[in-house]
Design an enzyme around this catalytic site. Structure first.
Site, PDB file in Angstrom:
ATOM      1  N   SER A   6       0.806  -1.216   0.000  1.00  0.00           N
ATOM      2  CA  SER A   6       0.000   0.000   0.000  1.00  0.00           C
ATOM      3  C   SER A   6       0.841   1.268   0.000  1.00  0.00           C
ATOM      4  CB  SER A   6      -0.938   0.021   1.214  1.00  0.00           C
ATOM      5  OG  SER A   6      -0.204   0.181   2.413  1.00  0.00           O
ATOM      6  N   LYS A  52       0.898   4.797   6.963  1.00  0.00           N
ATOM      7  CA  LYS A  52       0.370   5.617   5.865  1.00  0.00           C
ATOM      8  C   LYS A  52       1.068   6.976   5.891  1.00  0.00           C
ATOM      9  CE  LYS A  52      -2.830   2.535   4.836  1.00  0.00           C
ATOM     10  NZ  LYS A  52      -2.705   1.685   3.630  1.00  0.00           N
TER      11      LYS A  52
END
Length: 282
Positions: free
Chosen positions: A58, A119
């Site tokens: 990701s 993230k």
């Protein structure tokens, strides 16, 4: 004449009356050593650095599946989320709290299941965040996104192409994934690369304003990341994340492997390593 005899004073040997000191048993020494070691490890992992492994793609292209990094625990303050093994020693909130900057790569606990996620911070309290046709809008203004050279990553035990259309075979027989790559630059000047596979449902979102004490996070692999564009669900999207869930900030790469190593074949421990990635900072 009277003869006088002189006697030398008698010297006392104190060591003769003092019992020898008892030697510490080796078992006691080892027990004390282990207690000290555990305390040092606990303090180090809670307040200095903590190891973190990348389990997915990701955050491509910056982070690969199989990367291992250290997260700095002091970057954003300390909380129960900073402690290993889920221990609860602090009151609610963060001690010495500090807000991350836009563009920081952060590790945090998932708001629902408490899993560690990594993230990039995009929006802070008061920011309006929206995606329109794959372009990130921050406070109503499009974030600069420039096309750059494609990103290539070899297929390995840790890396597969998300779709067959991105797979290619090089002249030497190596199979690689080739992804469209862009340079994104936030208003504060923070610049980084992102991947974009084309228009998908998550490339168009409603405008949301980040509430106080929270943050909007996204993966750099924009079309393969369950992030703040998705509602918080266990094992899936994270929603808009409370800053109290912060664990730390990505600091330094300490190891990276393509996943091909086998325990019974020691030489593969070295051939599987991605040596060029080790030591990189964030």
């Amino acid at each position: 004449m009277t003869e006088s005899q002189t006697q030398a004073p008698e010297t006392l040997d104190s060591s003769a009356d003092t019992p020898p000191a008892k030697k510490k048993r080796k078992d006691d020494n080892f027990f004390v050593f282990m207690i000290k070691l555990l305390v040092i490890v606990f303090v180090f992992r809670s307040f200095v650095f903590s190891p973190f492994s990348i389990p997915s793609e990701s955050m491509l292209p910056r982070l690969l599946n199989g990367d291992h990094l250290l997260a700095s625990k002091w970057s954003y303050g300390f909380s129960n989320n900073s402690l290993p093994f889920g221990w609860k020693l602090f009151p609610e909130g963060r001690l010495f709290a500090s807000q991350p900057d836009r563009g920081d790569i952060v590790i945090f606990k998932h708001p629902i299941d408490g899993t560690d996620y990594i993230k990039r911070v995009i929006g802070l309290p008061g920011d309006q965040v929206q995606m329109i046709d794959g372009i990130l809008f921050l406070n109503g203004e499009p974030v600069t996104k420039d096309r750059v050279a494609d990103f290539e990553v070899p297929v390995s035990a840790n890396t597969n192409c998300v779709e067959a259309r991105f797979a290619a075979r090089k002249d030497d027989g190596t199979v690689v994934c080739i992804y469209p790559q862009f340079q994104e630059t936030l208003p504060n000047g923070k610049s980084y690369k992102v991947l974009d596979f084309g228009l998908l449902p998550q490339d168009n979102t409603d405008a949301v304003v980040v509430p106080e004490g929270k943050m909007f996070v996204m993966g750099d692999n924009r079309d393969n990341s369950l992030d703040s564009r998705f509602p918080a669900q266990a094992g899936r999207g994270v929603g808009i994340v409370p800053q109290d869930n912060l664990v730390g900030g990505a600091a330094i790469m300490i190891w990276s492997t393509d996943g091909s190593a086998e325990w019974l074949l020691p030489w593969t421990w070295f051939t599987a390593a991605r040596w060029s990635r080790i030591g990189g900072t964030f």
